[in-house]
Design an enzyme around this catalytic site. Sequence first.
Site, PDB file in Angstrom:
ATOM      1  N   ASP A 274      12.854 -22.306 -37.155  1.00  0.00           N
ATOM      2  CA  ASP A 274      12.290 -21.138 -38.325  1.00  0.00           C
ATOM      3  C   ASP A 274      13.571 -20.979 -39.175  1.00  0.00           C
ATOM      4  OD1 ASP A 274      10.507 -20.702 -35.712  1.00  0.00           O
ATOM      5  OD2 ASP A 274       9.742 -19.751 -37.578  1.00  0.00           O
TER       6      ASP A 274
ATOM      7  N   ASN B   1      14.310 -20.814 -33.098  1.00  0.00           N
ATOM      8  CA  ASN B   1      13.263 -21.420 -32.984  1.00  0.00           C
ATOM      9  C   ASN B   1      12.442 -20.317 -32.045  1.00  0.00           C
ATOM     10  OD1 ASN B   1      11.129 -23.181 -33.551  1.00  0.00           O
ATOM     11  ND2 ASN B   1      11.389 -23.898 -31.609  1.00  0.00           N
ATOM     12  N   LYS B   2      11.324 -20.708 -31.735  1.00  0.00           N
ATOM     13  CA  LYS B   2      10.405 -19.668 -30.996  1.00  0.00           C
ATOM     14  C   LYS B   2      11.165 -19.432 -29.442  1.00  0.00           C
ATOM     15  CE  LYS B   2       7.185 -18.224 -31.545  1.00  0.00           C
ATOM     16  NZ  LYS B   2       7.151 -16.929 -32.090  1.00  0.00           N
TER      17      LYS B   2
ATOM     18  N   ARG C  18       7.383 -11.463 -42.512  1.00  0.00           N
ATOM     19  CA  ARG C  18       8.011 -11.853 -41.316  1.00  0.00           C
ATOM     20  C   ARG C  18       9.321 -12.212 -41.447  1.00  0.00           C
ATOM     21  NH1 ARG C  18       5.032 -15.903 -37.238  1.00  0.00           N
ATOM     22  NH2 ARG C  18       6.532 -15.149 -35.833  1.00  0.00           N
TER      23      ARG C  18
ATOM     24  N   ARG D 203       0.964 -19.168 -39.373  1.00  0.00           N
ATOM     25  CA  ARG D 203       2.165 -19.088 -38.778  1.00  0.00           C
ATOM     26  C   ARG D 203       2.794 -20.547 -38.580  1.00  0.00           C
ATOM     27  NH1 ARG D 203       1.265 -22.660 -35.374  1.00  0.00           N
ATOM     28  NH2 ARG D 203       3.782 -22.632 -34.881  1.00  0.00           N
ATOM     29  N   GLY D 204       4.152 -20.657 -38.161  1.00  0.00           N
ATOM     30  CA  GLY D 204       4.792 -21.792 -38.353  1.00  0.00           C
ATOM     31  C   GLY D 204       5.677 -21.861 -39.501  1.00  0.00           C
ATOM     32  N   ALA D 205       7.035 -22.115 -39.604  1.00  0.00           N
ATOM     33  CA  ALA D 205       7.787 -21.624 -40.888  1.00  0.00           C
ATOM     34  C   ALA D 205       7.314 -22.575 -42.268  1.00  0.00           C
ATOM     35  CB  ALA D 205       9.244 -21.990 -40.334  1.00  0.00           C
TER      36      ALA D 205
ATOM     37  N   GLN E 238       1.371 -20.657 -28.332  1.00  0.00           N
ATOM     38  CA  GLN E 238       1.193 -21.449 -29.484  1.00  0.00           C
ATOM     39  C   GLN E 238       1.144 -22.929 -28.855  1.00  0.00           C
ATOM     40  OE1 GLN E 238       3.205 -19.133 -29.441  1.00  0.00           O
ATOM     41  NE2 GLN E 238       3.509 -18.412 -31.398  1.00  0.00           N
TER      42      GLN E 238
HETATM   43  O1  MRU Z   1       5.784 -17.276 -34.457  1.00  0.00           O
HETATM   44  P1  MRU Z   1       5.575 -18.613 -35.038  1.00  0.00           P
HETATM   45  O2  MRU Z   1       4.362 -19.172 -34.346  1.00  0.00           O
HETATM   46  O3  MRU Z   1       5.399 -18.615 -36.310  1.00  0.00           O
HETATM   47  O4  MRU Z   1       6.774 -19.542 -34.589  1.00  0.00           O
HETATM   48  C1  MRU Z   1       6.633 -20.910 -35.112  1.00  0.00           C
HETATM   49  C2  MRU Z   1       7.759 -21.743 -34.465  1.00  0.00           C
HETATM   50  O5  MRU Z   1       8.846 -21.374 -33.704  1.00  0.00           O
HETATM   51  C3  MRU Z   1       7.906 -23.004 -34.721  1.00  0.00           C
HETATM   52  O6  MRU Z   1       8.449 -23.912 -33.839  1.00  0.00           O
HETATM   53  C4  MRU Z   1       8.863 -23.252 -36.084  1.00  0.00           C
HETATM   54  O7  MRU Z   1       8.228 -22.221 -37.072  1.00  0.00           O
HETATM   55  C5  MRU Z   1       8.589 -24.458 -36.648  1.00  0.00           C
HETATM   56  S1  MRU Z   1       7.137 -25.018 -37.371  1.00  0.00           S
HETATM   57  C6  MRU Z   1       7.079 -26.417 -37.992  1.00  0.00           C
END
Ligand code: MRU
Length: 359
Positions: free
Chosen positions: A253, A263-264, A102, A55-57, A212
Amino acid sequence: MSEFHSKIKTIEWQKTPEGGCSVMVDQTKIPHSFEYVEIKTIKEMYDAIKTMIVRGAPAIGIAGAHGCALLALELLEKYREENALEFIKELFEGFEYLNSSRPTAVNLSWAIQKQKEVVEYYKNVPGMTLKKLAENLIENAIKLENEDIEINKKIGDFGAEIIPKGAGILTHCNAGALATVGYGTALGVVRSAFAKDNTIQVFADETRPRGQGAKITTFELVKDGIPVTLLTDGMCSYFMKNKMIDVVVVGADRIAANGDTANKIGTSTVAITAKYYGVPFYVAAPKSTIDLSIKSGDDIVIELRDEEEVTIINGKRICAEGVKVINPSFDVTDNSLIAGIITEEGIFKPEELKEKLQK
Ligand code: MRU
């Protein structure tokens, strides 16, 4: 600093005589255990992205690039040279399938598009074979993987410039080494700033529903010896009012051409609160997260996830049966709330993005 982050790669291509596989940290297990899983097929990669093992973009982007290479290896078993057209057709169908795992983080479709360009280019090169095409996809995935760390270090170094001496830095979710191949974006800024001034400290939102911030951000900062205080979501106003937060830095994201940033979920609440208290709010992200094809945040597709992420904690239901739940995984922070977007090419105001980063 004990550099835990520099000893691990969140996701890495492992070469074998048969071609190889993707090896990634299983993020669903952190902080209780730190385990790697091997991903050998495109279906396994789709599931790993969907279930958030990765996970994480930026990390999802590299997972996408690896997934494309894995499919090419799988298809080598099925097709001969004379069926190259069918090979490529099935390859591209698989790319679409992977892209649907996703929807919000644009890095996934960005990386898959990079792999598509490799196929489009090499398919016409004289002497090209299906095996060589698969090898090119592997090499490109490894290149993107290595570039990610370099990009994050540049983001970190630009971002460190805006961190005041001794600052309290609030972050939301995890935009760290574990959300990228390594070093991190928002936490890359923290790492670069901490290398220059070890009196800074981080305040990490827990980031419900999946936690997270609590599980992953605190894990990697504690391992690196960077002071971190855990906040539950909704505490940021208290900490800002009491002048414990000097700056907010989050990841992203997908960033629209006007700077609106997905973002999250919960990020925009932090940004609105920061505006009220006069705390500058920054987004740290690579150019691959900026989607100049969409005008504003209104065009960003927000992933809706399973309601059990909200209603169940550690296997136990925390609310009445029959309650309604909507579980959007991301929200969009309005560009007017963003002081700057920290990229590998410098820090830009939201309104500068289009002009400065037109590819
Ligand atoms: O659902 P996730 O855990 O993939 O979401 C991640 C985020 O929102 C992060 O802040 C974003 O992807 C940036 S990661 C460098």
